[in-house]
Design a protein around this motif. Structure first.
Motif, mmCIF file in Angstrom:
data_model
loop_
_atom_site.group_PDB
_atom_site.id
_atom_site.type_symbol
_atom_site.label_atom_id
_atom_site.label_comp_id
_atom_site.label_asym_id
_atom_site.label_seq_id
_atom_site.Cartn_x
_atom_site.Cartn_y
_atom_site.Cartn_z
ATOM 1 N N GLY A 215 5.446 6.862 -4.003
ATOM 2 C CA GLY A 215 6.057 5.949 -3.038
ATOM 3 C C GLY A 215 5.035 5.102 -2.325
ATOM 4 N N THR A 216 5.535 4.249 -1.452
ATOM 5 C CA THR A 216 4.691 3.322 -0.701
ATOM 6 C C THR A 216 4.301 3.942 0.631
ATOM 7 N N SER A 217 3.044 3.751 1.001
ATOM 8 C CA SER A 217 2.533 4.203 2.296
ATOM 9 C C SER A 217 1.867 3.031 3.003
ATOM 10 N N PHE A 218 1.646 3.206 4.307
ATOM 11 C CA PHE A 218 1.161 2.105 5.141
ATOM 12 C C PHE A 218 0.062 2.605 6.080
ATOM 13 N N ARG A 219 -1.025 1.860 6.142
ATOM 14 C CA ARG A 219 -2.087 2.174 7.094
ATOM 15 C C ARG A 219 -2.587 0.868 7.702
ATOM 16 N N ASN A 220 -2.596 0.823 9.002
ATOM 17 C CA ASN A 220 -2.968 -0.408 9.699
ATOM 18 C C ASN A 220 -4.489 -0.506 9.782
ATOM 19 N N GLU A 221 -5.105 -0.780 8.626
ATOM 20 C CA GLU A 221 -6.562 -0.834 8.541
ATOM 21 C C GLU A 221 -7.133 -1.850 9.525
ATOM 22 N N ILE A 222 -8.248 -1.482 10.133
ATOM 23 C CA ILE A 222 -8.889 -2.352 11.121
ATOM 24 C C ILE A 222 -9.431 -3.606 10.459
ATOM 25 N N SER A 223 -10.124 -3.433 9.353
ATOM 26 C CA SER A 223 -10.709 -4.602 8.670
ATOM 27 C C SER A 223 -10.617 -4.383 7.164
ATOM 28 N N PRO A 224 -9.444 -4.674 6.560
ATOM 29 C CA PRO A 224 -9.289 -4.487 5.114
ATOM 30 C C PRO A 224 -10.316 -5.313 4.348
ATOM 31 N N ARG A 225 -10.773 -4.744 3.236
ATOM 32 C CA ARG A 225 -11.770 -5.456 2.439
ATOM 33 C C ARG A 225 -11.750 -4.918 1.019
ATOM 34 N N SER A 226 -12.531 -5.563 0.148
ATOM 35 C CA SER A 226 -12.727 -5.113 -1.236
ATOM 36 C C SER A 226 -11.430 -5.103 -2.034
ATOM 37 N N GLY A 227 -10.615 -6.148 -1.869
ATOM 38 C CA GLY A 227 -9.425 -6.299 -2.696
ATOM 39 C C GLY A 227 -8.479 -5.120 -2.583
ATOM 40 N N VAL A 231 -6.396 -1.457 1.614
ATOM 41 C CA VAL A 231 -5.250 -2.316 1.913
ATOM 42 C C VAL A 231 -4.374 -1.660 2.972
ATOM 43 N N ARG A 232 -3.398 -2.414 3.447
ATOM 44 C CA ARG A 232 -2.512 -1.907 4.500
ATOM 45 C C ARG A 232 -1.189 -1.366 3.957
ATOM 46 N N GLU A 233 -0.856 -1.726 2.746
ATOM 47 C CA GLU A 233 0.365 -1.231 2.101
ATOM 48 C C GLU A 233 0.005 -0.899 0.664
ATOM 49 N N PHE A 234 0.330 0.312 0.217
ATOM 50 C CA PHE A 234 -0.154 0.724 -1.096
ATOM 51 C C PHE A 234 0.725 1.822 -1.683
ATOM 52 N N ALA A 235 0.667 1.939 -3.004
ATOM 53 C CA ALA A 235 1.415 2.977 -3.713
ATOM 54 C C ALA A 235 0.570 4.241 -3.798
ATOM 55 N N MET A 236 1.235 5.363 -3.558
ATOM 56 C CA MET A 236 0.581 6.665 -3.673
ATOM 57 C C MET A 236 1.393 7.547 -4.622
ATOM 58 N N ALA A 237 0.713 8.475 -5.250
ATOM 59 C CA ALA A 237 1.382 9.539 -5.996
ATOM 60 C C ALA A 237 0.744 10.841 -5.511
ATOM 61 N N GLU A 238 1.577 11.731 -4.980
ATOM 62 C CA GLU A 238 1.039 12.960 -4.388
ATOM 63 C C GLU A 238 1.737 14.194 -4.949
ATOM 64 N N ILE A 239 0.983 15.272 -4.982
ATOM 65 C CA ILE A 239 1.490 16.567 -5.431
ATOM 66 C C ILE A 239 1.204 17.592 -4.345
ATOM 67 N N GLU A 240 2.196 18.420 -4.044
ATOM 68 C CA GLU A 240 1.990 19.568 -3.149
ATOM 69 C C GLU A 240 2.312 20.821 -3.960
ATOM 70 N N TYR A 241 1.285 21.584 -4.270
ATOM 71 C CA TYR A 241 1.452 22.795 -5.076
ATOM 72 C C TYR A 241 1.464 23.986 -4.132
ATOM 73 N N PHE A 242 2.634 24.585 -3.966
ATOM 74 C CA PHE A 242 2.823 25.695 -3.034
ATOM 75 C C PHE A 242 2.514 27.011 -3.745
ATOM 76 N N VAL A 243 1.612 27.796 -3.152
ATOM 77 C CA VAL A 243 1.112 28.979 -3.827
ATOM 78 C C VAL A 243 0.920 30.116 -2.813
ATOM 79 N N ASP A 244 1.034 31.330 -3.290
ATOM 80 C CA ASP A 244 0.780 32.507 -2.462
ATOM 81 C C ASP A 244 -0.697 32.523 -2.085
ATOM 82 N N PRO A 245 -1.039 32.530 -0.786
ATOM 83 C CA PRO A 245 -2.453 32.487 -0.391
ATOM 84 C C PRO A 245 -3.263 33.685 -0.870
#
Length: 624
Positions: A215-227, A231-245
């Motif tokens: 999904g899309t996430s948002f971060r209000n970067e102070i000084s975006p740079r490097s293309g 960036v301030r709006e970007f696509a992320m793919a995340e995994i949460e692997y739930f495991v017995d500690p």
């Protein structure tokens, strides 16, 4: 390596913009820093990366994919710690008010000092020691560096303000009254944590399991740079692997155990050493990587990056040092890739312990726990609250329900303290500005011994996080090439699975006799879901080939005058090698389907068909 190729980054970025892989958003109004629009080519590549990500991770490990709201109420981020800690330090030009991200500005200044020829070796050593630590310094440490190195505003040479903590989340009111405060999510993870209970139920209460979200996430970067890298709006793919500690082994670890990958450990960084090539199995055995599950995901990440076309010689996994490790993390590694900007983080992989679920338990008062069967029953001490609801009803009548709710919601410690006080005297409590007298006749708390065969626990979480824009830019830069015979011919060569279009359909000329074959081939390609582009413009075939190469189309079908003869054949060209073969039209679908899904290689296919050298049927181009 990139340095040896001597590629000018501006050439890559110019081609990306010219062929509309992406461009700055709202450019006709001057654009907005940190916001980018993906064009047709960029959209297709991004979609193909995510499609492969789903197959590589979600299908391979039977993960549970969900899609959560972007707009999130404040309480969620209060629980997660984002309200208090999701900040970067900002500096302001005292005169102009221009803002800079403190760590970046200081790093840039110190890196420029290293380029000065007459700087002493002692000073160079000091700067090299400081640079890796800047990103994790507090405001006081950053201010000391600004004063020590006399750092000024880069554009005006004016003095700078002291570092100011700036929260990176975009806030917004929810609803017309604005009374409910919300934020655009800065990550997709929290949606998976707050849905843990439902996910566990869906998985029949069994651990371990993984949730995944794109999904899309948002971060209000102070000084975006490097293309696309910051960036301030970007696509992320995340995994949460739930495991017995208590058991962080992984049933499929042996599938990656023999992989040798570049590990840049905290010890390597402290000692000024380079990354070392090491087997994942050895890294776990030596406790370099905290556990098997974390190592398993590092291996899977490595294989994914190679599969999408990132150069394995420019991948390393950097371990977080103690001064940058999150307070709740057991271990954390970043998959970094070397590009023209240096080593950049594309993927983070952390063992977050049980922090997130524990926080949401605390703030939501929900039981976000799992259960494990005990081989031997055990005795535990359990606190029990006992309420005389009948007497409460008689004493407080219409207010009885709120008194009961208040007493039931007391934590174990609060209930114990109240019980002890009631043994001495009655206790006055306030609920919604009303006072109520509580006695030991209506409330008691006692600890009893209980035998249990099932034990509750809060799962630990292993979290791989992928920044899709960064991965995409890295992949494109690693696959940028220039024809050795013509340095004006620049192109990208991507794996067919990732390429935006699998093939181009190119009639040799505008001769009307070619039209039925264009339609026949395009219908066949459409029916089996192979993406393609038709280029029937009047440009020479060489120029049209070059256009296809620029947008990384791996294969091109050319319809020529031999196609008109029986049996009907076409010429199939491969982008990188420029080699061509002659294939029957009724076989081209089989060939392209296998090539585009990487079931066979070009070398394997080209051995099965005759090499194309020239047309056998001679026709004048103006015969139409």
């Amino acid at each position: 390596m990139l340095e040896e190729m001597n590629i000018d980054r501006s050439e890559i970025e110019n081609l990306l913009r010219r062929r509309f892989f992406y461009d700055q958003s709202f450019s006709i109004y001057g654009g907005v820093n940190g916001l980018y629009d993906y064009g047709p080519v960029g959209c297709a590549i991004k979609a193909n990366i995510l499609s492969l990500w789903r197959r590589h991770f979600i299908l391979e490990d039977q993960m549970l994919e969900i899609d959560c709201s972007i707009l999130t109420p404040e309480i969620v981020f209060k629980a997660s710690g984002h309200i208090d800690r999701f900040t970067d330090f900002m500096l302001k030009d005292i005169q102009t008010g221009e803002c800079f991200r403190a760590d970046h500005l200081i790093e840039d200044h110190l890196e420029k000092l290293l380029e000065i020829k007459d700087i002493s070796d002692e000073k160079k050593t000091e700067i090299k020691r400081i640079l890796p630590q800047i990103g994790n310094m507090n405001a006081t440490d950053l201010q000391q560096l600004i004063e020590q190195y006399n750092i000024k505003s880069p554009n005006t040479n004016n003095n700078l303000s002291e570092p100011i903590a700036f929260n990176l989340m975009f806030s917004t009111p929810i609803g017309p009254t604005g009374q409910m405060k919300g934020y655009l999510r800065p990550e997709t993870a929290q949606g998976m944590f707050v849905n843990f209970k439902r996910l566990l139920e869906f998985n029949q209460g069994r651990l371990p399991f993984a949730a995944a979200q794109i999904g899309t996430s948002f971060r209000n970067e102070i000084s975006p740079r490097s293309g696309l890298l910051r960036v301030r709006e970007f696509a992320m793919a995340e995994i949460e692997y739930f495991v017995d500690p208590s058991d962080k082994t992984h049933s499929k670890f042996e599938t990656v155990a023999d992989l040798e990958i570049q590990l840049y450990s905290a010890i390597n960084q402290i000692n000024g050493e380079s990354a070392q090539l090491i087997r994942l199995d050895d890294a776990v055995r030596l406790k370099l990587i905290n556990n098997e599950t974390l190592a398993y995901f590092l291996g899977r990440i490595y294989l994914f990056l190679i599969k999408i076309g990132i150069d394995k010689n420019r991948i390393r996994f950097r371990q977080h040092m103690s001064n940058e490790m999150s307070h709740y993390a057991c271990d954390c590694w970043d998959a970094e890739c070397k590009i023209s900007y240096g080593w950049i983080e594309c993927i983070g992989c952390a063992d977050r312990s049980c922090y997130d679920l524990a926080q949401h338990i605390k703030f939501s008062d929900q039981r976000l726990v799992a259960e494990r069967q005990l081989s031997i029953p055990k005795q535990i001490q359990v606190g029990e609250k006992r309420l005389n609801c009948k007497m409460i009803g008689q004493l407080f009548r219409k207010d009885a329900s709120i008194v009961i709710e208040y007493l039931q919601n007391l934590s174990e410690n609060e209930a114990r303290i109240l019980h002890e006080k009631l043994q001495q005297s009655d206790e006055k409590i306030t609920i919604d500005n009303k006072e109520f007298i509580i006695t030991k006749l209506i409330f008691t708390f006692e600890t009893i011994q209980k035998t249990i065969q099932v034990e509750e626990f809060i799962p630990s979480v292993i979290e791989p996080t992928f920044g899709i824009g960064r991965i995409m830019y890295t992949m494109l830069e690693h696959n940028f090439k220039i024809r050795p015979q013509d340095n004006q011919r620049k192109y990208f060569t991507l794996p067919p699975l990732i390429a935006p279009y699998k093939c181009a359909v190119l009639p040799l000329s505008s001769n009307a006799a070619f039209n039925p074959f264009i339609k026949q081939i395009s219908d066949l390609l459409t029916q089996i879901g192979i993406s393609y582009r038709i280029d029937s413009s009047s440009n020479a075939i060489g120029r049209r080939y070059a256009r296809c190469d620029e947008i990384a189309i791996p294969f091109a079908i050319t319809i020529d005058f031999d196609t008109l003869s029986q049996p009907h054949t076409i010429v199939l060209r491969e982008l990188d090698s420029l080699k061509q073969i002659r294939v029957k039209i009724d076989e081209i679908i089989f060939v392209l389907q296998n090539l585009s899904t990487e079931k066979v290689t070009w070398n394997e296919i080209s051995r099965l068909y005759p090499t194309f050298i020239e047309q056998q049927t001679k026709r004048l181009e103006n015969v139409e």
